[in-house]
Design a protein around this motif. Structure first.
Motif, PDB file in Angstrom:
ATOM      1  N   ASP A 154       0.822  -1.205   0.000  1.00 22.02           N
ATOM      2  CA  ASP A 154       0.000   0.000   0.000  1.00 22.02           C
ATOM      3  C   ASP A 154       0.859   1.259   0.000  1.00 22.02           C
ATOM      4  O   ASP A 154       1.998   1.247   0.492  1.00 22.02           O
ATOM      5  CB  ASP A 154      -0.921   0.008   1.234  1.00 22.02           C
ATOM      6  N   ASP A 155       0.266   2.341  -0.500  1.00 26.50           N
ATOM      7  CA  ASP A 155       0.967   3.617  -0.564  1.00 26.50           C
ATOM      8  C   ASP A 155       1.524   3.994   0.815  1.00 26.50           C
ATOM      9  O   ASP A 155       0.823   3.921   1.818  1.00 26.50           O
ATOM     10  CB  ASP A 155       0.009   4.711  -1.038  1.00 26.50           C
ATOM     11  N   GLY A 156       2.787   4.382   0.858  1.00 27.63           N
ATOM     12  CA  GLY A 156       3.396   4.869   2.101  1.00 27.63           C
ATOM     13  C   GLY A 156       4.059   3.787   2.934  1.00 27.63           C
ATOM     14  O   GLY A 156       4.809   4.095   3.856  1.00 27.63           O
ATOM     15  N   VAL A 157       3.772   2.526   2.616  1.00 27.41           N
ATOM     16  CA  VAL A 157       4.388   1.424   3.360  1.00 27.41           C
ATOM     17  C   VAL A 157       5.880   1.344   3.014  1.00 27.41           C
ATOM     18  O   VAL A 157       6.275   1.592   1.871  1.00 27.41           O
ATOM     19  CB  VAL A 157       3.683   0.093   3.014  1.00 27.41           C
ATOM     20  N   THR A 158       6.704   1.020   3.998  1.00 25.86           N
ATOM     21  CA  THR A 158       8.129   0.839   3.737  1.00 25.86           C
ATOM     22  C   THR A 158       8.435  -0.642   3.614  1.00 25.86           C
ATOM     23  O   THR A 158       8.133  -1.428   4.511  1.00 25.86           O
ATOM     24  CB  THR A 158       8.979   1.466   4.861  1.00 25.86           C
ATOM     25  N   LEU A 159       9.018  -1.009   2.477  1.00 31.19           N
ATOM     26  CA  LEU A 159       9.436  -2.392   2.252  1.00 31.19           C
ATOM     27  C   LEU A 159      10.955  -2.416   2.143  1.00 31.19           C
ATOM     28  O   LEU A 159      11.624  -1.399   2.279  1.00 31.19           O
ATOM     29  CB  LEU A 159       8.786  -2.935   0.971  1.00 31.19           C
ATOM     30  N   GLY A 160      11.515  -3.587   1.866  1.00 30.16           N
ATOM     31  CA  GLY A 160      12.952  -3.684   1.683  1.00 30.16           C
ATOM     32  C   GLY A 160      13.678  -4.090   2.944  1.00 30.16           C
ATOM     33  O   GLY A 160      13.148  -4.827   3.770  1.00 30.16           O
ATOM     34  N   LEU A 161      14.910  -3.604   3.072  1.00 32.88           N
ATOM     35  CA  LEU A 161      15.787  -3.988   4.170  1.00 32.88           C
ATOM     36  C   LEU A 161      16.067  -2.755   5.023  1.00 32.88           C
ATOM     37  O   LEU A 161      15.888  -1.631   4.556  1.00 32.88           O
ATOM     38  CB  LEU A 161      17.099  -4.531   3.596  1.00 32.88           C
ATOM     39  N   PRO A 162      16.536  -2.934   6.259  1.00 34.09           N
ATOM     40  CA  PRO A 162      16.806  -1.757   7.098  1.00 34.09           C
ATOM     41  C   PRO A 162      17.722  -0.731   6.425  1.00 34.09           C
ATOM     42  O   PRO A 162      17.478   0.474   6.522  1.00 34.09           O
ATOM     43  CB  PRO A 162      17.462  -2.361   8.340  1.00 34.09           C
ATOM     44  N   THR A 163      18.750  -1.198   5.723  1.00 36.99           N
ATOM     45  CA  THR A 163      19.680  -0.264   5.072  1.00 36.99           C
ATOM     46  C   THR A 163      19.306   0.023   3.623  1.00 36.99           C
ATOM     47  O   THR A 163      19.890   0.893   2.993  1.00 36.99           O
ATOM     48  CB  THR A 163      21.109  -0.841   5.070  1.00 36.99           C
ATOM     49  N   VAL A 164      18.363  -0.727   3.108  1.00 36.29           N
ATOM     50  CA  VAL A 164      17.903  -0.541   1.722  1.00 36.29           C
ATOM     51  C   VAL A 164      16.381  -0.458   1.789  1.00 36.29           C
ATOM     52  O   VAL A 164      15.670  -1.369   1.396  1.00 36.29           O
ATOM     53  CB  VAL A 164      18.356  -1.696   0.808  1.00 36.29           C
ATOM     54  N   ALA A 165      15.905   0.662   2.344  1.00 41.15           N
ATOM     55  CA  ALA A 165      14.478   0.801   2.632  1.00 41.15           C
ATOM     56  C   ALA A 165      13.770   1.474   1.470  1.00 41.15           C
ATOM     57  O   ALA A 165      14.169   2.544   1.016  1.00 41.15           O
ATOM     58  CB  ALA A 165      14.285   1.603   3.915  1.00 41.15           C
ATOM     59  N   GLY A 166      12.713   0.834   0.993  1.00 42.90           N
ATOM     60  CA  GLY A 166      11.968   1.337  -0.155  1.00 42.90           C
ATOM     61  C   GLY A 166      10.566   1.754   0.233  1.00 42.90           C
ATOM     62  O   GLY A 166       9.807   0.977   0.813  1.00 42.90           O
ATOM     63  N   GLU A 167      10.214   2.977  -0.140  1.00 39.34           N
ATOM     64  CA  GLU A 167       8.877   3.491   0.153  1.00 39.34           C
ATOM     65  C   GLU A 167       7.963   3.196  -1.030  1.00 39.34           C
ATOM     66  O   GLU A 167       8.294   3.497  -2.172  1.00 39.34           O
ATOM     67  CB  GLU A 167       8.955   5.004   0.402  1.00 39.34           C
ATOM     68  N   VAL A 168       6.795   2.619  -0.725  1.00 36.68           N
ATOM     69  CA  VAL A 168       5.823   2.326  -1.783  1.00 36.68           C
ATOM     70  C   VAL A 168       5.121   3.612  -2.203  1.00 36.68           C
ATOM     71  O   VAL A 168       4.584   4.338  -1.378  1.00 36.68           O
ATOM     72  CB  VAL A 168       4.779   1.296  -1.300  1.00 36.68           C
ATOM     73  N   ILE A 169       5.168   3.889  -3.510  1.00 30.24           N
ATOM     74  CA  ILE A 169       4.412   4.998  -4.084  1.00 30.24           C
ATOM     75  C   ILE A 169       3.360   4.395  -5.000  1.00 30.24           C
ATOM     76  O   ILE A 169       3.698   3.752  -6.006  1.00 30.24           O
ATOM     77  CB  ILE A 169       5.322   5.952  -4.891  1.00 30.24           C
TER      78      ILE A 169
END
Ligand SMILES: [Zn+2]
Length: 213
Positions: free
Chosen positions: A111-126
């Protein structure tokens, strides 16, 4: 950061592996096909897969997700607005004249605004609807990197003539969610060569003022 991006499947969808060099953890984005190759690239770097992220439920992006999950145990993230497309996998396979891949519901919605990925490689869902209702981009602010799915390409944008596509919506998504990013942002599209937000702002015909709304 470990970054590998390479085309998979007959439509040459760009699959991306992002890994943390210290923890040897990784995420895979859009494992459309070629699961043995994805697994061997993970293995080459000694990476443990933590997440599978799907930018949208077109067959060339999601087709290998279930097989990769079975092989690694990693959970799959896909925006819930694309669930009808996931359910229509047989129809999608028919468009291409290929066998229907096994698909399973995602473990969670991207969902929009959720952060996925890894602690050092954090990706924000747009959430960038238009190509499909549940299309997303993943923004990695610390890496100045955008995984764009089929929303933005070098010199073009995603098609909107397939079921669930919306031409006005994709232009709104591009204007309101992607053109606000810094020019330096490196863009890895779902197909074709990489680019930057600045390059596309300047030369992409679909992003010029006469196209915007
Ligand atoms: Zn697509």
């Amino acid at each position: 950061m470990i970054l590998e991006s390479f085309p998979v499947g007959p439509l040459r969808c760009n699959c991306t592996i992002l890994g943390d060099e210290a923890t040897r953890e990784a995420i895979v984005i859009d494992p459309g096909d070629n699961i043995p190759e994805i697994l061997s690239r993970l293995q080459k770097h000694g990476l443990t897969l933590r997440q599978i992220v799907i930018t949208h439920a077109h067959i060339d992006h999601v087709g290998g997700a279930s097989r990769l999950k079975t092989a690694t145990g990693a959970p799959v993230f896909l925006n819930q607005k694309d669930l009808p497309l996931l359910d229509a996998m047989e129809m999608q396979a028919g468009w291409l004249g290929i066998a229907t891949p096994e698909v399973a519901p995602p473990d969670a919605s991207a969902d929009d605004g959720v952060t996925l990925g890894l602690p050092t490689v954090a990706g924000e869902v747009i959430h960038t609807p238009g190509h499909t209702p549940g299309s997303i981009c993943l923004l990695f602010p610390h890496q100045d990197l955008l995984i764009a799915g089929d929303t933005l390409f070098a010199g073009s944008i995603g098609r909107t003539d397939l079921p669930g596509g919306d031409g006005r919506q994709i232009l709104r998504s591009l204007r309101d969610r992607l053109l606000v990013l810094p020019d330096t942002t490196r863009v890895l599209p779902g197909h074709g060569p990489q680019t930057t937000i600045g390059e596309e702002r300047q030369s992409n015909p679909f992003l010029q003022p006469e196209f915007r709304m």
